[in-house]
Design a protein around this motif. Structure first.
Motif, PDB file in Angstrom:
ATOM      1  N   GLY A 109      14.964  -2.583 -11.428  1.00  0.00           N
ATOM      2  CA  GLY A 109      15.882  -1.468 -11.241  1.00  0.00           C
ATOM      3  C   GLY A 109      17.304  -1.949 -11.427  1.00  0.00           C
ATOM      4  O   GLY A 109      17.562  -2.929 -12.124  1.00  0.00           O
ATOM      5  N   CYS A 110      18.226  -1.264 -10.766  1.00  0.00           N
ATOM      6  CA  CYS A 110      19.645  -1.601 -10.836  1.00  0.00           C
ATOM      7  C   CYS A 110      20.115  -1.938  -9.423  1.00  0.00           C
ATOM      8  O   CYS A 110      20.017  -1.099  -8.520  1.00  0.00           O
ATOM      9  N   PHE A 111      20.603  -3.158  -9.227  1.00  0.00           N
ATOM     10  CA  PHE A 111      20.940  -3.658  -7.900  1.00  0.00           C
ATOM     11  C   PHE A 111      22.324  -4.292  -7.899  1.00  0.00           C
ATOM     12  O   PHE A 111      22.780  -4.808  -8.917  1.00  0.00           O
ATOM     13  N   GLN A 112      22.967  -4.296  -6.731  1.00  0.00           N
ATOM     14  CA  GLN A 112      24.312  -4.853  -6.607  1.00  0.00           C
ATOM     15  C   GLN A 112      24.254  -6.300  -6.114  1.00  0.00           C
ATOM     16  O   GLN A 112      23.571  -6.601  -5.129  1.00  0.00           O
ATOM     17  N   GLY A 130      27.690 -20.432 -18.344  1.00  0.00           N
ATOM     18  CA  GLY A 130      28.137 -21.711 -17.775  1.00  0.00           C
ATOM     19  C   GLY A 130      27.853 -22.863 -18.715  1.00  0.00           C
ATOM     20  O   GLY A 130      27.308 -23.870 -18.293  1.00  0.00           O
ATOM     21  N   THR A 131      28.186 -22.680 -19.979  1.00  0.00           N
ATOM     22  CA  THR A 131      27.910 -23.664 -21.034  1.00  0.00           C
ATOM     23  C   THR A 131      26.415 -23.978 -21.090  1.00  0.00           C
ATOM     24  O   THR A 131      25.996 -25.122 -20.985  1.00  0.00           O
ATOM     25  N   ASN A 132      25.636 -22.903 -21.186  1.00  0.00           N
ATOM     26  CA  ASN A 132      24.171 -22.999 -21.323  1.00  0.00           C
ATOM     27  C   ASN A 132      23.478 -23.688 -20.157  1.00  0.00           C
ATOM     28  O   ASN A 132      22.523 -24.433 -20.345  1.00  0.00           O
ATOM     29  N   THR A 133      23.963 -23.407 -18.930  1.00  0.00           N
ATOM     30  CA  THR A 133      23.316 -23.959 -17.737  1.00  0.00           C
ATOM     31  C   THR A 133      22.669 -22.873 -16.877  1.00  0.00           C
ATOM     32  O   THR A 133      22.042 -23.192 -15.875  1.00  0.00           O
ATOM     33  N   ARG A 134      22.832 -21.595 -17.272  1.00  0.00           N
ATOM     34  CA  ARG A 134      22.328 -20.475 -16.471  1.00  0.00           C
ATOM     35  C   ARG A 134      21.382 -19.604 -17.288  1.00  0.00           C
ATOM     36  O   ARG A 134      21.550 -19.440 -18.488  1.00  0.00           O
ATOM     37  N   SER A 135      20.440 -18.988 -16.581  1.00  0.00           N
ATOM     38  CA  SER A 135      19.514 -18.042 -17.198  1.00  0.00           C
ATOM     39  C   SER A 135      20.080 -16.631 -17.106  1.00  0.00           C
ATOM     40  O   SER A 135      20.897 -16.320 -16.232  1.00  0.00           O
ATOM     41  N   VAL A 136      19.614 -15.763 -17.976  1.00  0.00           N
ATOM     42  CA  VAL A 136      20.037 -14.364 -17.998  1.00  0.00           C
ATOM     43  C   VAL A 136      19.533 -13.643 -16.752  1.00  0.00           C
ATOM     44  O   VAL A 136      18.362 -13.780 -16.373  1.00  0.00           O
ATOM     45  N   ALA A 137      20.431 -12.865 -16.122  1.00  0.00           N
ATOM     46  CA  ALA A 137      20.040 -12.031 -14.988  1.00  0.00           C
ATOM     47  C   ALA A 137      19.606 -10.664 -15.490  1.00  0.00           C
ATOM     48  O   ALA A 137      18.509 -10.196 -15.207  1.00  0.00           O
ATOM     49  N   GLY A 138      20.489 -10.006 -16.234  1.00  0.00           N
ATOM     50  CA  GLY A 138      20.210  -8.662 -16.713  1.00  0.00           C
ATOM     51  C   GLY A 138      21.435  -8.094 -17.391  1.00  0.00           C
ATOM     52  O   GLY A 138      22.281  -8.837 -17.887  1.00  0.00           O
ATOM     53  N   VAL A 139      21.550  -6.767 -17.363  1.00  0.00           N
ATOM     54  CA  VAL A 139      22.649  -6.066 -18.021  1.00  0.00           C
ATOM     55  C   VAL A 139      23.596  -5.507 -16.971  1.00  0.00           C
ATOM     56  O   VAL A 139      23.157  -4.872 -16.011  1.00  0.00           O
ATOM     57  N   VAL A 140      24.889  -5.734 -17.164  1.00  0.00           N
ATOM     58  CA  VAL A 140      25.914  -5.205 -16.266  1.00  0.00           C
ATOM     59  C   VAL A 140      25.996  -3.688 -16.468  1.00  0.00           C
ATOM     60  O   VAL A 140      26.223  -3.221 -17.585  1.00  0.00           O
ATOM     61  N   ARG A 141      25.830  -2.923 -15.397  1.00  0.00           N
ATOM     62  CA  ARG A 141      25.900  -1.462 -15.476  1.00  0.00           C
ATOM     63  C   ARG A 141      27.141  -0.896 -14.806  1.00  0.00           C
ATOM     64  O   ARG A 141      27.593   0.186 -15.156  1.00  0.00           O
ATOM     65  N   VAL A 178      30.822  -2.236 -12.145  1.00  0.00           N
ATOM     66  CA  VAL A 178      31.528  -3.247 -11.360  1.00  0.00           C
ATOM     67  C   VAL A 178      32.417  -2.502 -10.377  1.00  0.00           C
ATOM     68  O   VAL A 178      33.116  -1.558 -10.754  1.00  0.00           O
ATOM     69  N   ASP A 179      32.370  -2.906  -9.110  1.00  0.00           N
ATOM     70  CA  ASP A 179      33.261  -2.316  -8.113  1.00  0.00           C
ATOM     71  C   ASP A 179      33.735  -3.402  -7.161  1.00  0.00           C
ATOM     72  O   ASP A 179      33.402  -4.579  -7.343  1.00  0.00           O
ATOM     73  N   SER A 180      34.481  -3.023  -6.154  1.00  0.00           N
ATOM     74  CA  SER A 180      35.064  -4.011  -5.240  1.00  0.00           C
ATOM     75  C   SER A 180      34.006  -4.770  -4.438  1.00  0.00           C
ATOM     76  O   SER A 180      34.268  -5.859  -3.942  1.00  0.00           O
ATOM     77  N   ALA A 181      32.795  -4.213  -4.342  1.00  0.00           N
ATOM     78  CA  ALA A 181      31.738  -4.871  -3.576  1.00  0.00           C
ATOM     79  C   ALA A 181      30.846  -5.765  -4.429  1.00  0.00           C
ATOM     80  O   ALA A 181      30.063  -6.543  -3.892  1.00  0.00           O
ATOM     81  N   GLY A 182      30.961  -5.660  -5.755  1.00  0.00           N
ATOM     82  CA  GLY A 182      30.139  -6.532  -6.586  1.00  0.00           C
ATOM     83  C   GLY A 182      29.816  -5.955  -7.944  1.00  0.00           C
ATOM     84  O   GLY A 182      30.483  -5.051  -8.448  1.00  0.00           O
ATOM     85  N   VAL A 183      28.730  -6.471  -8.514  1.00  0.00           N
ATOM     86  CA  VAL A 183      28.299  -6.123  -9.863  1.00  0.00           C
ATOM     87  C   VAL A 183      26.925  -5.464  -9.783  1.00  0.00           C
ATOM     88  O   VAL A 183      26.010  -5.998  -9.146  1.00  0.00           O
ATOM     89  N   TRP A 184      26.779  -4.318 -10.449  1.00  0.00           N
ATOM     90  CA  TRP A 184      25.488  -3.624 -10.523  1.00  0.00           C
ATOM     91  C   TRP A 184      24.768  -4.130 -11.767  1.00  0.00           C
ATOM     92  O   TRP A 184      25.260  -3.981 -12.884  1.00  0.00           O
ATOM     93  N   VAL A 185      23.614  -4.754 -11.542  1.00  0.00           N
ATOM     94  CA  VAL A 185      22.839  -5.384 -12.608  1.00  0.00           C
ATOM     95  C   VAL A 185      21.509  -4.660 -12.768  1.00  0.00           C
ATOM     96  O   VAL A 185      20.794  -4.447 -11.788  1.00  0.00           O
ATOM     97  N   GLU A 186      21.190  -4.318 -14.018  1.00  0.00           N
ATOM     98  CA  GLU A 186      19.903  -3.697 -14.305  1.00  0.00           C
ATOM     99  C   GLU A 186      18.931  -4.763 -14.804  1.00  0.00           C
ATOM    100  O   GLU A 186      19.230  -5.488 -15.743  1.00  0.00           O
ATOM    101  N   PHE A 187      17.775  -4.828 -14.140  1.00  0.00           N
ATOM    102  CA  PHE A 187      16.712  -5.747 -14.534  1.00  0.00           C
ATOM    103  C   PHE A 187      15.640  -4.945 -15.242  1.00  0.00           C
ATOM    104  O   PHE A 187      15.231  -3.911 -14.830  1.00  0.00           O
TER     105      PHE A 187
END
Length: 134
Positions: free
Chosen positions: A77-80, A112-123, A125-134
């Motif tokens: 789903g889409c989570f913060q 991070g210069t190819n040190t991190r895996s993909v989380a998802g798609v940014v849907r 952004v607000d003051s509390a964080g980033v909403w990511v769709e998996f």
């Protein structure tokens, strides 16, 4: 198998909830869930080769168990999540782009210069964080 010539009762899922075998680790509810190279679920960390599958729907402590010995529920789903800092912070101009896993509750703009895996798609952004769709 040959093509069917009559209607069939096809099994289905809503595509939101899945269970995976748990790694020999702790899986905390609400944290980023990934599959490792063995196909076992574990919490997100800075590492390559992980496949994000959503968030854990429950807490499972398999630290004393065997990898794959128990199942853990996940949800798509889409989570913060928390936004990374400094030049890796995600902004409104990044909506629709891929973001990357920093830890079990933080995402970043870059790999991070190819040190991190993909989380998802940014849907969003607000003051509390980033909403990511998996």
């Amino acid at each position: 198998m040959t093509a069917t010539t009559e209607g069939r009762n096809t099994k289905r899922r809503d595509g939101k909830q899945f269970s995976f075998p748990a790694a020999a680790s702790l899986c905390l509810a609400g944290t980023i869930a990934v599959l490792n190279s063995s196909g076992n679920a574990e919490m997100g960390t800075t590492a390559t080769g992980k496949v994000a599958v959503g968030v854990f729907d429950e807490t499972v402590d398999n630290t004393a168990g065997v990898a794959g010995g128990v199942q853990v529920a996940t949800r798509r789903g889409c989570f913060q999540f928390a936004n990374s800092a400094s030049t890796d912070a995600i902004a409104n101009t990044d909506i629709g782009t891929t973001c990357y896993i920093v830890d079990n509750q933080t995402v970043a703009k870059t790999s991070g210069t190819n040190t991190r895996s993909v989380a998802g798609v940014v849907r969003a952004v607000d003051s509390a964080g980033v909403w990511v769709e998996f």
